[in-house]
Design a protein around this motif. Sequence first.
Motif, PDB file in Angstrom:
ATOM      1  N   SER A   7      35.690  46.456  34.193  1.00 20.39           N
ATOM      2  CA  SER A   7      35.589  47.687  34.968  1.00 20.39           C
ATOM      3  C   SER A   7      36.531  47.580  36.155  1.00 20.39           C
ATOM      4  O   SER A   7      36.388  46.685  36.987  1.00 20.39           O
ATOM      5  CB  SER A   7      34.148  47.875  35.458  1.00 20.39           C
ATOM      6  OG  SER A   7      34.063  48.941  36.366  1.00 20.39           O
ATOM      7  N   TYR A   8      37.511  48.467  36.215  1.00 18.29           N
ATOM      8  CA  TYR A   8      38.460  48.474  37.326  1.00 18.29           C
ATOM      9  C   TYR A   8      38.308  49.772  38.104  1.00 18.29           C
ATOM     10  O   TYR A   8      38.431  50.851  37.538  1.00 18.29           O
ATOM     11  CB  TYR A   8      39.902  48.363  36.813  1.00 18.29           C
ATOM     12  CG  TYR A   8      40.225  47.033  36.184  1.00 18.29           C
ATOM     13  CD1 TYR A   8      40.550  45.930  36.968  1.00 18.29           C
ATOM     14  CD2 TYR A   8      40.221  46.876  34.804  1.00 18.29           C
ATOM     15  CE1 TYR A   8      40.850  44.709  36.392  1.00 18.29           C
ATOM     16  CE2 TYR A   8      40.522  45.651  34.225  1.00 18.29           C
ATOM     17  CZ  TYR A   8      40.837  44.578  35.022  1.00 18.29           C
ATOM     18  OH  TYR A   8      41.138  43.375  34.455  1.00 18.29           O
ATOM     19  N   GLN A   9      38.024  49.644  39.401  1.00 13.77           N
ATOM     20  CA  GLN A   9      37.893  50.795  40.295  1.00 13.77           C
ATOM     21  C   GLN A   9      38.795  50.579  41.492  1.00 13.77           C
ATOM     22  O   GLN A   9      38.723  49.522  42.134  1.00 13.77           O
ATOM     23  CB  GLN A   9      36.468  50.926  40.815  1.00 13.77           C
ATOM     24  CG  GLN A   9      35.506  51.575  39.917  1.00 13.77           C
ATOM     25  CD  GLN A   9      34.171  51.758  40.657  1.00 13.77           C
ATOM     26  OE1 GLN A   9      33.866  51.077  41.633  1.00 13.77           O
ATOM     27  NE2 GLN A   9      33.388  52.675  40.174  1.00 13.77           N
ATOM     28  N   LYS A  10      39.619  51.558  41.785  1.00 15.32           N
ATOM     29  CA  LYS A  10      40.439  51.447  42.992  1.00 15.32           C
ATOM     30  C   LYS A  10      39.522  51.403  44.203  1.00 15.32           C
ATOM     31  O   LYS A  10      38.544  52.135  44.279  1.00 15.32           O
ATOM     32  CB  LYS A  10      41.416  52.609  43.071  1.00 15.32           C
ATOM     33  CG  LYS A  10      42.462  52.503  41.984  1.00 15.32           C
ATOM     34  CD  LYS A  10      43.478  53.593  42.038  1.00 15.32           C
ATOM     35  CE  LYS A  10      44.464  53.304  40.917  1.00 15.32           C
ATOM     36  NZ  LYS A  10      45.424  54.298  40.710  1.00 15.32           N
ATOM     37  N   ASN A  11      39.839  50.496  45.124  1.00 12.82           N
ATOM     38  CA  ASN A  11      39.034  50.270  46.320  1.00 12.82           C
ATOM     39  C   ASN A  11      37.604  49.859  45.966  1.00 12.82           C
ATOM     40  O   ASN A  11      36.677  50.095  46.718  1.00 12.82           O
ATOM     41  CB  ASN A  11      39.029  51.519  47.217  1.00 12.82           C
ATOM     42  CG  ASN A  11      38.503  51.228  48.604  1.00 12.82           C
ATOM     43  OD1 ASN A  11      38.785  50.186  49.177  1.00 12.82           O
ATOM     44  ND2 ASN A  11      37.732  52.144  49.138  1.00 12.82           N
ATOM     45  N   TRP A  65      34.054  40.815  46.728  1.00 14.03           N
ATOM     46  CA  TRP A  65      35.327  41.300  47.257  1.00 14.03           C
ATOM     47  C   TRP A  65      35.294  42.814  47.334  1.00 14.03           C
ATOM     48  O   TRP A  65      34.672  43.476  46.497  1.00 14.03           O
ATOM     49  CB  TRP A  65      36.477  40.979  46.331  1.00 14.03           C
ATOM     50  CG  TRP A  65      36.829  39.567  46.083  1.00 14.03           C
ATOM     51  CD1 TRP A  65      36.241  38.433  46.579  1.00 14.03           C
ATOM     52  CD2 TRP A  65      37.878  39.118  45.223  1.00 14.03           C
ATOM     53  NE1 TRP A  65      36.876  37.316  46.087  1.00 14.03           N
ATOM     54  CE2 TRP A  65      37.884  37.710  45.252  1.00 14.03           C
ATOM     55  CE3 TRP A  65      38.817  39.761  44.439  1.00 14.03           C
ATOM     56  CZ2 TRP A  65      38.796  36.952  44.526  1.00 14.03           C
ATOM     57  CZ3 TRP A  65      39.727  39.014  43.708  1.00 14.03           C
ATOM     58  CH2 TRP A  65      39.715  37.617  43.763  1.00 14.03           C
ATOM     59  N   VAL A  66      36.070  43.337  48.271  1.00 15.75           N
ATOM     60  CA  VAL A  66      36.400  44.760  48.295  1.00 15.75           C
ATOM     61  C   VAL A  66      37.922  44.845  48.231  1.00 15.75           C
ATOM     62  O   VAL A  66      38.615  44.208  49.043  1.00 15.75           O
ATOM     63  CB  VAL A  66      35.873  45.461  49.563  1.00 15.75           C
ATOM     64  CG1 VAL A  66      36.317  46.920  49.573  1.00 15.75           C
ATOM     65  CG2 VAL A  66      34.360  45.354  49.653  1.00 15.75           C
ATOM     66  N   ASP A  71      44.041  50.133  44.896  1.00 17.34           N
ATOM     67  CA  ASP A  71      44.225  48.877  44.164  1.00 17.34           C
ATOM     68  C   ASP A  71      42.946  48.539  43.405  1.00 17.34           C
ATOM     69  O   ASP A  71      41.854  48.633  43.945  1.00 17.34           O
ATOM     70  CB  ASP A  71      44.557  47.755  45.145  1.00 17.34           C
ATOM     71  CG  ASP A  71      45.066  46.489  44.477  1.00 17.34           C
ATOM     72  OD1 ASP A  71      44.874  46.316  43.254  1.00 17.34           O
ATOM     73  OD2 ASP A  71      45.642  45.651  45.195  1.00 17.34           O
ATOM     74  N   SER A  72      43.112  48.154  42.141  1.00 16.58           N
ATOM     75  CA  SER A  72      41.954  47.781  41.323  1.00 16.58           C
ATOM     76  C   SER A  72      42.156  46.460  40.590  1.00 16.58           C
ATOM     77  O   SER A  72      41.337  46.078  39.774  1.00 16.58           O
ATOM     78  CB  SER A  72      41.664  48.892  40.298  1.00 16.58           C
ATOM     79  OG  SER A  72      42.767  49.026  39.405  1.00 16.58           O
ATOM     80  N   ASP A  73      43.262  45.761  40.870  1.00 15.04           N
ATOM     81  CA  ASP A  73      43.631  44.596  40.065  1.00 15.04           C
ATOM     82  C   ASP A  73      43.099  43.277  40.636  1.00 15.04           C
ATOM     83  O   ASP A  73      43.821  42.500  41.247  1.00 15.04           O
ATOM     84  CB  ASP A  73      45.144  44.526  39.902  1.00 15.04           C
ATOM     85  CG  ASP A  73      45.548  43.614  38.767  1.00 15.04           C
ATOM     86  OD1 ASP A  73      44.669  42.946  38.167  1.00 15.04           O
ATOM     87  OD2 ASP A  73      46.753  43.559  38.460  1.00 15.04           O
TER      88      ASP A  73
END
Length: 172
Positions: A7-11, A65-66, A71-73
């Motif tokens: 699951s990748y979410q920006k910010n 982490w935040v 950025d989502s990487d």
Amino acid sequence: MSQYRRSYQKNGCYFFTVVTHHRMPLFSDPDNVDLLRHAFKKVKTRYPFTLESIVILPDHLHCIWVLPDGDSDYSVRWRLIKTEVSKRIAASVNTRGEKLIWQRRFWEHTIRDENDWRRHMDYIFYNPVKHGLCKRPGDWPYSSFTHAVKKGWYKQSWGAEQPESIAGVNYE
């Protein structure tokens, strides 16, 4: 081979569990803990993120982490952190030429809300007590618990008893 989906979410805000190869107690050695800390600092300069909490145990670590806006990487960050540590620790090599320092993957969880964040923070800070490494979270040297106390998130005396919020929870 399974198709693992991340699951990748920006910010996004994420909880991670990262484990050493065959649960080797690499981080029983304070020098290796220092190598890990150095790797975090080095990677954060190129790929920033906010480290909200961390605990380093002999054979694994947990952290939250935040990531920055847009950025989502987190995967590239973990790859670079693991690589940086692996370059500096002597270890056997597999047939692919990889040092046998880390489990191949890591486990991530996207933090959904404040209650989810609190439960994962509690889990992180209580983990050394759960594993019998200390009596209270504030006694463990490889944790950001004292920073959380300074921010007013916890009392210094917290965690002498298992918090109800994580009873029966296992994110290992």
